[in-house]
Every structure is written in C-alpha cells, then in structure tokens.
Design a protein around this motif. Sequence first.
Motif, PDB file in Angstrom:
ATOM      1  N   GLN A  56     -23.867  20.109   1.499  1.00 40.45           N
ATOM      2  CA  GLN A  56     -23.141  19.923   0.242  1.00 40.45           C
ATOM      3  C   GLN A  56     -22.683  18.486   0.001  1.00 40.45           C
ATOM      4  OE1 GLN A  56     -20.289  23.200   0.809  1.00 40.45           O
ATOM      5  NE2 GLN A  56     -21.215  24.182  -0.957  1.00 40.45           N
ATOM      6  N   ARG A  62     -28.597  17.549  -9.114  1.00 41.46           N
ATOM      7  CA  ARG A  62     -29.002  18.955  -9.203  1.00 41.46           C
ATOM      8  C   ARG A  62     -30.519  19.098  -9.309  1.00 41.46           C
ATOM      9  NH1 ARG A  62     -25.040  21.997 -13.266  1.00 41.46           N
ATOM     10  NH2 ARG A  62     -25.402  23.702 -11.791  1.00 41.46           N
ATOM     11  N   PRO A  83     -27.937  28.269  -1.937  1.00 42.01           N
ATOM     12  CA  PRO A  83     -27.183  28.457  -3.182  1.00 42.01           C
ATOM     13  C   PRO A  83     -27.738  27.737  -4.409  1.00 42.01           C
ATOM     14  CG  PRO A  83     -25.667  28.244  -1.352  1.00 42.01           C
ATOM     15  CD  PRO A  83     -27.035  27.956  -0.810  1.00 42.01           C
ATOM     16  N   PRO A  84     -28.198  26.461  -4.330  1.00 35.76           N
ATOM     17  CA  PRO A  84     -28.702  25.808  -5.546  1.00 35.76           C
ATOM     18  C   PRO A  84     -29.876  26.525  -6.198  1.00 35.76           C
ATOM     19  CG  PRO A  84     -28.221  24.168  -3.874  1.00 35.76           C
ATOM     20  CD  PRO A  84     -28.115  25.506  -3.213  1.00 35.76           C
ATOM     21  N   ASP A  87     -28.649  28.609  -9.050  1.00 35.80           N
ATOM     22  CA  ASP A  87     -27.888  27.873 -10.062  1.00 35.80           C
ATOM     23  C   ASP A  87     -28.845  27.506 -11.186  1.00 35.80           C
ATOM     24  OD1 ASP A  87     -26.595  25.949 -11.620  1.00 35.80           O
ATOM     25  OD2 ASP A  87     -25.610  25.002  -9.909  1.00 35.80           O
ATOM     26  N   GLY A  89     -28.633  25.577 -13.516  1.00 31.15           N
ATOM     27  CA  GLY A  89     -28.630  24.170 -13.891  1.00 31.15           C
ATOM     28  C   GLY A  89     -29.415  23.283 -12.950  1.00 31.15           C
ATOM     29  N   CYS A  90     -30.023  23.855 -11.910  1.00 31.90           N
ATOM     30  CA  CYS A  90     -30.757  23.071 -10.916  1.00 31.90           C
ATOM     31  C   CYS A  90     -32.263  23.117 -11.176  1.00 31.90           C
ATOM     32  CB  CYS A  90     -30.472  23.599  -9.510  1.00 31.90           C
ATOM     33  SG  CYS A  90     -28.824  23.175  -8.888  1.00 31.90           S
ATOM     34  N   LYS A 125     -32.637  31.483 -10.051  1.00 32.25           N
ATOM     35  CA  LYS A 125     -32.157  31.016 -11.357  1.00 32.25           C
ATOM     36  C   LYS A 125     -32.530  29.568 -11.630  1.00 32.25           C
ATOM     37  CE  LYS A 125     -30.152  34.975 -12.044  1.00 32.25           C
ATOM     38  NZ  LYS A 125     -30.768  35.945 -12.979  1.00 32.25           N
ATOM     39  N   ALA A 126     -32.668  28.769 -10.574  1.00 29.23           N
ATOM     40  CA  ALA A 126     -33.055  27.372 -10.766  1.00 29.23           C
ATOM     41  C   ALA A 126     -34.478  27.300 -11.325  1.00 29.23           C
ATOM     42  CB  ALA A 126     -32.983  26.615  -9.443  1.00 29.23           C
TER      43      ALA A 126
END
Length: 269
Positions: A56, A62, A83-84, A87, A89-90, A125-126
Amino acid sequence: MDHAIQVKLLGVRGTVPVHGPEFAQFGGATSCVLVHAGGETVILDAGTGLSGRAWQDFFPNRRFSVLITHAHVDHLMGFPIFPPLFDGGCQCDVYLKTREGCSGREQVEALMAPPLWPIRTNALKAETRFHDVKDAFSIGPVAVETMDSLHPGGSTIYKLSYGGTSVVYATDYEPESDAPEDFCSFAQGCSLLLLDAQYTAEEYSCTRGFGHSTIGRSVAIGAACGAQQTLLVHHDPKRTDEQLLELERSIQAQNPRIRFGRGGEEVFL
C-alpha cells in the motif's frame, strides 16, 4: 536523492507459503516484487506476497501492470484477492505468456473458477486487460525485455530498464551451467539481479529437473553476468532464518555483492 527504480520484495519464498517465528526475518510469502519506475507501478508475480498490506505504501497511482512469470499457484495465489482489482477506478494490465494452448486469461481462470475459487475474472471491477508476452515491449517509459526460462511448463524471465538502470527477475530458472551464455548475455551488467536459488547442492541430487537453481550455481551466475547486486530468491519453504543466515555468511565471504533477499526489504537503484 532521486532513484530511477525502486524495488520492494513482498515475497521471496518458493513453492508454498510458510509461517512461524523461524521464518520471520526472510519471510514466508511466495513470489511477488513491486517495482516503481518512470511513474509506473509494475508487479512481478502475484504470489501470496501480494495479499498483505505491504504494497500500500508503494502504490502511488491507480494504474498498474502485473508481469507473471508462469501460472504455477505459488506465483498466482495473491491475484484473486488483490484489493485494487476490485476497485472500479483502477486500471490493470496483466502479462502472462500463452502456454500449452492456454492464453494468460485462461491460465488465471483455471485457478479463479469453481470448485477451486468462487469467482471468475469477470467479477473484477478494475479495468483489467490481459496481454501475451512478447520478446520486448514497454510499459510507459519502462522498457521490458524477456527470455524463456528452463522450468517445467515454461516460465518467463523479465528485464525492466529505465533511466540507465535495470532489474532482472529470474525466478523458477534451472540453469545448465555456472555461466549460461544466453542468460549472462541477457542480464549482463544489470543493476539488480533477482535470481532463483532454491536448493543446496545436496538437495539438487534429488530435485534435478524441478526447475530451480542451486545456491552455488546462482552465486556463480551473479558474478559471471556482472550484476551490480544480486539477491537470491525463491527460498525453499523448509529453509529457516538461521539456515539462510549461515549460508549467507558463506556467500558473502566470497562475494559481498550477493546475498539472500528478505521479504519486505526495499532496494533503491
């Protein structure tokens, strides 16, 4: 002082993750290395080192790329829970060479599918793009060169170059000599060499063909290719801190530029 390349070792253990006080100094997480260069974040392999929180503080944007050597599970176990990737937004670019007729996405989905895993890659989701691995390509201003490794099923050795510095990542590699011509030419004069050294010479008598180097052979290769610094990685899961430290003292008595990599350490080039 600004550095062209920053490297953080998130996992340097081979084959399977381990835990316990006897592995605290070198770490028990499997293969994963973070590289930051030219504003790009590049992740080398996605072992269990990717699943902790250490990444992190070293994740400035991103947009990131994941360069996977091969799809053996110790190099892929951290990917489904990173985790990214969940996300929206990544943006993530995944590089994994087509092997045995399976694309990179298909190899990842062999793990990320029931009954081995409850969700598939379409749940990410990325914005995730999968790429085959070419001999040479670029990630922004970072130049990437590759060569095939000697490893069952195949594996990729990566060289990242930026600002006059270079990192060679050669895990899961079983060289045939102490100075293999093709590899020494590929890695010649690199700033940092991360090199497989899983077995002792005694262990290798029973593990020949498993796709990993010996400590002695990798020490010789690090010297032969003129690497400015060599960190030996992919430590055998049974190798304790005490054993690694004893072996390291012997190595450094011969060549102070070569030692064992430690999970969590950073190298600035």
